[in-house]
Design an enzyme around this catalytic site. Structure first.
Site, PDB file in Angstrom:
ATOM      1  N   TYR A   1     139.085  34.302 -58.607  1.00 22.10           N
ATOM      2  CA  TYR A   1     140.216  33.514 -58.135  1.00 22.10           C
ATOM      3  C   TYR A   1     140.296  32.239 -58.960  1.00 22.10           C
ATOM      4  CZ  TYR A   1     140.189  36.376 -53.845  1.00 22.10           C
ATOM      5  OH  TYR A   1     140.237  37.397 -52.945  1.00 22.10           O
TER       6      TYR A   1
ATOM      7  N   GLU B   1     140.245  26.869 -29.895  1.00 19.69           N
ATOM      8  CA  GLU B   1     141.556  27.537 -29.946  1.00 19.69           C
ATOM      9  C   GLU B   1     142.757  26.616 -29.683  1.00 19.69           C
ATOM     10  OE1 GLU B   1     140.496  30.583 -27.155  1.00 19.69           O
ATOM     11  OE2 GLU B   1     140.548  32.134 -28.715  1.00 19.69           O
TER      12      GLU B   1
END
Ligand code: NI
Length: 400
Positions: A304, A379
């Site tokens: 990458y 979350e």
């Protein structure tokens, strides 16, 4: 953005937290690896059902592209979530822990998907005031499979473009929950995996002069690589070379024929990446030759590139985050992170950025990082991600 819109975005994102949490947990229970994520793809398609989107799935991989057209002309914004998990066990003890042996969402890509679906819902509801187009990119194969590059090859930018700007979020549990962090320029490193096969000649361990022992040569290559990095790569444009694995031999009285080294090269600029990769080949080959061995250096995966944020885009995201969450929830990163991202392929083609979003779990002093078998996220911070995605798409495009 006007204060009223900022307030609305925050409220609308909070209202979407419950379905986002459900989706995230569903994905977390059923992690999938690599470029084929049929179950995840299906979950995304179901979650987007009923929205005014044009959906398209990948020809060769299980990607999903969803396109939302506003009522007015304006810029095209690409928003991205990667979707794949990691090949590793999960030891979080969560009630919704992975049910798949040897697979875990330990890099938060489950949260990325949930946040992007939330942003799609939010923006679809605001379609009447959206100027331009939003392309939602749900991408498999971030973890070493260059899924983003494959989506580009399949026409991501050509078929829905021209794309004017691009944005992606990566969650991290080692940053305080709800904190947004990014920077102009390089934010993540290039990532090139390598394998060096050192070949000598096997024989009896008591008579090494009759063989060519690859083991001390392999050890010398490891230390010579570290000297190469410090002597050849500029200190202010750094690179990291790590040999992460050495394998050779079978027992105590045999000189083996081969020793195999594996590792990774990271850099935050193309010149330093080239210096480190060229140095790797030169040092391995010549150290081996000095001891009558050969060393073959093989890349084990397509590397990458450096993930480079467009300076203007990164500043813009920082400004939006300050408006959305307040200045004490926003950090301009002083330096890049040496991890790698295939989002880099997109940012080579479109001005844009990536930002980190903190998700440190409440009350945990030393949270487990990304890629840990104990990685847990906070979350509720997904609401911040939904709002930030939406703000990037709406900004300058909204009639406000
Ligand atoms: Ni990741």
């Amino acid at each position: 953005m006007v204060p009223g819109l900022i307030q609305e975005l925050r409220a609308e994102a909070s209202a979407l937290l419950e379905p986002a949490t459900q989706l995230r947990r569903r994905l977390h229970e059923h992690p999938e690896l690599g470029l084929e994520l049929p179950r995840t793809q299906q979950a995304v398609i179901e979650a987007l059902d009923g929205l005014p989107l044009t959906l398209e799935t990948g020809a060769s991989i299980s990607s999903v592209i969803a396109v939302l057209d506003g009522d007015h002309r304006g810029p095209t914004t690409l928003l991205r979530a990667d979707m794949d998990a990691l090949a590793m066990p999960e030891d979080t003890g969560l009630p919704f822990a992975s049910r798949v042996d040897g697979a875990m969402h330990a890099c938060g890509h489950d949260a990325h998907v949930a946040m992007l679906v939330g942003a799609a819902r939010l923006l679809a509801a605001r379609r009447a005031t959206l100027d331009g187009r939003v392309v939602f990119m749900f991408q498999p194969g971030e973890e070493g499979h260059a899924g983003a590059s494959i989506m580009l090859d399949e026409g991501l930018l050509d078929r829905h473009g021209p794309v004017d700007r691009a944005f992606a979020i990566h969650v991290t549990p080692i940053v305080p929950s709800g904190m947004v962090a990014t920077r102009a320029g390089a934010i993540l490193a290039s990532a090139d995996a390598f394998r060096i096969v050192v070949t000598g000649k096997g024989g009896h361990a008591s008579m090494p002069h009759d063989s060519v022992d690859p083991i001390p040569v392999a050890c010398e290559i490891v230390t010579a690589l570290q000297a190469m990095v410090t002597r050849r790569v500029p200190a202010f444009d750094p690179a990291v070379v790590t040999v992460a694995s050495i394998h050779s031999g079978t027992t105590s009285n045999v000189v083996p024929e081969v020793a195999i080294l594996e590792g990774t090269v990271r850099a935050v600029s193309d010149p330093s990446r080239s210096l480190a990769l060229e140095g790797l080949r030169r040092v391995a080959g010549n150290v081996a030759a000095a001891h009558l061995c050969t060393a073959e250096v093989v890349p084990t995966q397509p590397g990458y590139p450096v993930t480079v944020n467009d300076a203007g885009a990164a500043d813009h995201v920082l400004g939006l985050a300050v408006q959305l969450f307040g200045p004490d929830r926003v950090v301009r990163m002083p330096s890049p992170v040496m991890g790698g991202e295939d989002w880099s392929f997109v940012l080579q083609r479109v001005p844009g950025s990536m930002a980190f979003l903190g998700m440190a779990p409440d009350g945990v002093e030393h949270p487990a990082p990304n890629h840990s078998n104990r990685m847990v996220i906070d979350e509720p911070a997904m609401a911040a991600g939904i709002a930030l995605h939406a703000a990037v798409a709406l900004d300058r495009g909204a009639r406000i």
